[in-house]
Design an enzyme around this catalytic site. Structure first.
Site, mmCIF file in Angstrom:
data_model
loop_
_atom_site.group_PDB
_atom_site.id
_atom_site.type_symbol
_atom_site.label_atom_id
_atom_site.label_comp_id
_atom_site.label_asym_id
_atom_site.label_seq_id
_atom_site.Cartn_x
_atom_site.Cartn_y
_atom_site.Cartn_z
ATOM 1 N N ASP A 337 -26.645 5.900 14.076
ATOM 2 C CA ASP A 337 -26.955 5.032 12.941
ATOM 3 C C ASP A 337 -25.667 4.358 12.472
ATOM 4 O OD1 ASP A 337 -28.320 3.718 10.974
ATOM 5 O OD2 ASP A 337 -28.810 5.472 9.791
ATOM 6 N N ASP A 341 -21.772 4.857 5.573
ATOM 7 C CA ASP A 341 -22.716 4.411 4.548
ATOM 8 C C ASP A 341 -22.173 4.803 3.184
ATOM 9 O OD1 ASP A 341 -24.377 3.495 6.515
ATOM 10 O OD2 ASP A 341 -26.103 4.732 5.958
ATOM 11 N N ARG A 394 -22.826 -5.536 9.805
ATOM 12 C CA ARG A 394 -22.527 -4.704 8.636
ATOM 13 C C ARG A 394 -21.033 -4.401 8.506
ATOM 14 N NH1 ARG A 394 -27.477 -0.221 8.405
ATOM 15 N NH2 ARG A 394 -29.193 -1.742 8.500
#
Length: 504
Positions: A337, A341, A394
Site C-alpha cells: 500500500d 500515511d 502521492r
C-alpha cells in the site's frame, strides 16, 4: 497604463502569479503587468518589441535588444520580472534583467544563458565583464522569476527566489531598470521595481535559529501539544536489536528509548510504536522487511536510516492523533500500500531526506473525503529533500491539511502526478525540481473523486514536465518555523547525494 511612480501596495511576483500584500517598509517605485496592452513609459533599442497576451515581447533574433524604464536617479533598488525565453538564435545567447542603466550600452544585468548558466555582468559602452556565474538549467518556454538587487556597491541576483550570484562593484551608482535579450526572443511580465529594504509581513511566530544538524526541523520541531519539539528517545537507554522479538519488545516499551536496528529484521503488518522512541538503523543495510510501524495516539518518535522492503500494508502509518513524528533518511521499496500515511488527525510531522524507490503510493495526508471532522485544523506536515525516484503518485496527496509544506524535493519521472491538493487542503510547493512529470500539481480541479484544494507554487524548476495547477492561498509555513530554501537548480545533485538510508 500600469506603470506608476508610486504604489500603495507591495506587488510580489511568485512563479508567474502576482500577489498583492499590504504596504511594506520600503517604497515601491514601479509596477507594470502590461495588462492594458501597451508599454507606455518604456524606451527600446534594437529588436522588435510589442505587447501581446499580457506580456512585453521581444521577437527579433538577429541583434541585441533592450528596453528601459524609470528614472536615471534611482539608486538602491530591486528589479524583478517574470522572464520566459522564447527562442535562442545560436549558442551562448541570453535573456536578461537590467539595473542602473546609464544608456543602451552601459548597465548591470543578470543573464539567463542558453548554455545553462546564470551570470551577473557589467556592460560598459558595449563591453561586458562577468562578475559572478552559477549553473542554472535554462529552458525555452519556461518562466523564471528573475530578481536583480543593487544596494550600494553590492549586487546580487536571484532566480525563483534563490540567490545564485553576487558581487561588489562601484562603476554605476544610479540608473534606470530594464530588460534585455541577446540574439534571443523572450516575454517579460510582472515587472516590479522597489527600493531596497522591503520585506515580507512579519510572521505571527518570530523565527528562531535553524535547528542543529541531526535535530528535527519543520513541523516536527514546533513547540505544541505539550512538547517542545521532537526529541525521540533522548534521555533514555540505548538498546541494539537484531531479531524480530527484540524489536517488537523495544518499540512496545514505556518511556524514552533509542532503538538501534542492526541487520535485516522481518516483521508482519504494521507494529505499534509507543511514544518517546528513536528507531535508527546502524551498520550495513539495516532493513525492516515485510511490515512497518504504526503510530496510534503516539508522539515524539524519530524513525531514521532504515530501508523498508515489501511492507504488506503501509511501511509507516502516522495516525489517530499522533504528533511530533520525524521520518528521516529512510528508503522505501515496494510496499503493498503506501510508503507513508499521515492520517486521522495526526499533526506536526516532518518527512525529510527519504528515498522513494519506484514506489506506487508514496505519501497520503488524510485517508478519506469524509474525514473532515478529525482532520480539519490538523495534518500540519513538512516534506523536504526527498527523492521521489520514478514513484508513481502521492508525493503527497493531501486532503484538509494546512499548511503542508513541500519544498526542495526531487521529482523524477513520476508517472501519474507529483502533488495533489484536494478537499480544501492548503499546500505550498516550493523550490522543488520536477523532471519528466506530466502533471506536477493538481489543485483547482480536485483529483479523482475528491473536491478541489488550494495550492501555491513558487521557485520550482520544471523540466520536460507539464504545468503546476495552482489555486487560492495557503498559510505560510514561516508562521510556524524557520527554514532555508535551497535553489531548485541544486536540488537533483544535493538530494540524490543525501537522501535515503545509509546517507546520514
Amino acid at each position: 497604463m500600469r506603470v506608476r511612480a508610486a504604489l500603495t501596495a507591495l506587488v510580489t511576483v511568485v512563479a508567474g502569479v502576482v500577489l498583492v500584500a499590504g504596504s511594506a517598509s520600503a517604497a515601491p517605485l514601479l509596477s507594470d503587468d502590461f495588462a492594458d496592452g501597451d508599454a507606455a513609459g518604456w524606451s527600446t533599442s534594437g529588436g522588435s518589441w510589442s505587447v501581446s497576451g499580457g506580456a512585453y515581447r521581444q521577437s527579433g533574433l538577429s541583434s541585441d535588444a533592450r528596453a528601459r524604464v524609470g528614472s536615471a536617479a534611482w539608486t538602491d533598488y530591486t528589479v524583478r520580472a517574470r522572464v520566459t525565453p522564447a527562442a535562442f538564435n545560436g549558442a551562448n545567447r541570453f535573456v536578461a534583467v537590467v539595473a542602473r542603466a546609464q544608456s543602451a550600452t552601459s548597465y548591470y544585468y543578470v543573464a539567463l544563458r542558453s548554455t545553462n548558466a546564470v551570470e551577473l555582468k557589467r556592460l560598459v559602452n558595449g563591453t561586458a565583464t562577468t562578475l559572478d556565474t552559477a549553473p542554472l538549467t535554462v529552458t525555452v518556454g519556461q518562466s523564471y522569476v528573475v530578481t536583480l538587487t543593487v544596494a550600494g556597491s553590492r549586487l546580487s541576483a536571484a532566480v525563483d527566489g534563490a540567490e545564485l550570484v553576487s558581487a561588489s562593484d562601484t562603476r554605476f551608482t544610479a540608473g534606470q531598470a530594464g530588460v534585455a535579450t541577446y540574439y534571443a526572443g523572450a516575454a517579460f511580465d510582472d515587472v516590479v521595481v522597489e527600493t531596497v529594504g522591503s520585506a515580507p509581513p512579519t510572521p505571527t511566530v518570530p523565527p528562531t535559529e535553524p535547528p542543529p544538524a541531526g535535530a528535527a526541523d519543520g513541523f516536527a520541531s514546533v513547540a505544541a501539544l505539550g512538547l517542545s519539539g521532537t526529541t525521540g528517545g533522548a534521555g533514555g537507554p540505548t538498546v541494539t536489536v537484531d531479531t524480530t522479538a527484540e524489536l517488537l519488545d523495544a518499540i512496545d516499551t514505556t518511556g524514552p528509548m533509542t532503538i538501534q536496528v542492526s541487520g535485516r529484521i522481518t516483521i508482519s503488518s504494521k507494529q505499534g510504536v509507543r511514544p518517546n522512541k528513536t528507531i535508527v538503523g546502524i551498520g550495513a543495510a539495516p532493513t525492516i522487511a515485510g511490515g512497518g510501524f504504526d503510530f496510534y495516539r503516539s508522539s515524539n518518535v524519530i524513525v531514521r536510516n532504515l530501508t523498508f522492503v515489501g511492507a504488506e500494508d503501509d511501511a509507516v502509518n502516522v495516525g489517530q492523533e499522533s504528533h511530533h513524528i520525524w521520518i528521516d533518511h529512510n528508503t522505501f521499496v515496494a510496499p503493498v500500500d503506501g510508503s507513508i500515511d499521515i492520517v486521522r488527525g495526526a499533526d506536526y510531522v516532518t518527512v525529510s531526506w527519504n528515498h522513494f524507490a519506484a514506489t506506487d503510493k508514496s505519501m497520503l495526508v488524510s485517508h478519506s473525503d469524509g474525514a473532515a471532522s478529525s482532520d480539519v485544523g490538523h495534518l500540519r506536515v513538512t516534506i523536504h529533500h526527498n527523492f521521489f525516484d520514478r514513484s508513481r503518485q502521492r508525493h503527497p496527496r493531501v486532503r484538509f491539511g494546512e499548511p503542508v509544506h513541500v519544498y526542495n524535493n526531487y521529482f523524477l519521472d513520476n508517472e501519474l502526478y507529483g502533488v495533489a491538493s484536494t478537499m480544501n487542503g492548503g499546500v505550498l510547493v516550493e523550490g522543488n525540481y520536477f523532471s519528466g512529470v506530466p502533471f506536477p500539481c493538481f489543485s483547482a480541479g480536485g483529483y479523482a473523486d475528491s473536491g478541489p484544494g488550494r495550492l501555491v507554487q513558487r521557485a520550482n524548476v520544471f523540466v520536460d514536465s507539464g504545468p503546476c495547477e495552482v489555486a487560492g492561498t495557503v498559510v505560510e509555513p514561516r508562521t510556524y518555523y524557520p527554514y532555508t530554501l535551497d535553489s531548485a537548480a541544486t536540488v537533483p545533485a544535493r538530494v540524490t547525494a543525501g537522501a535515503g538510508a545509509g546517507k546520514l
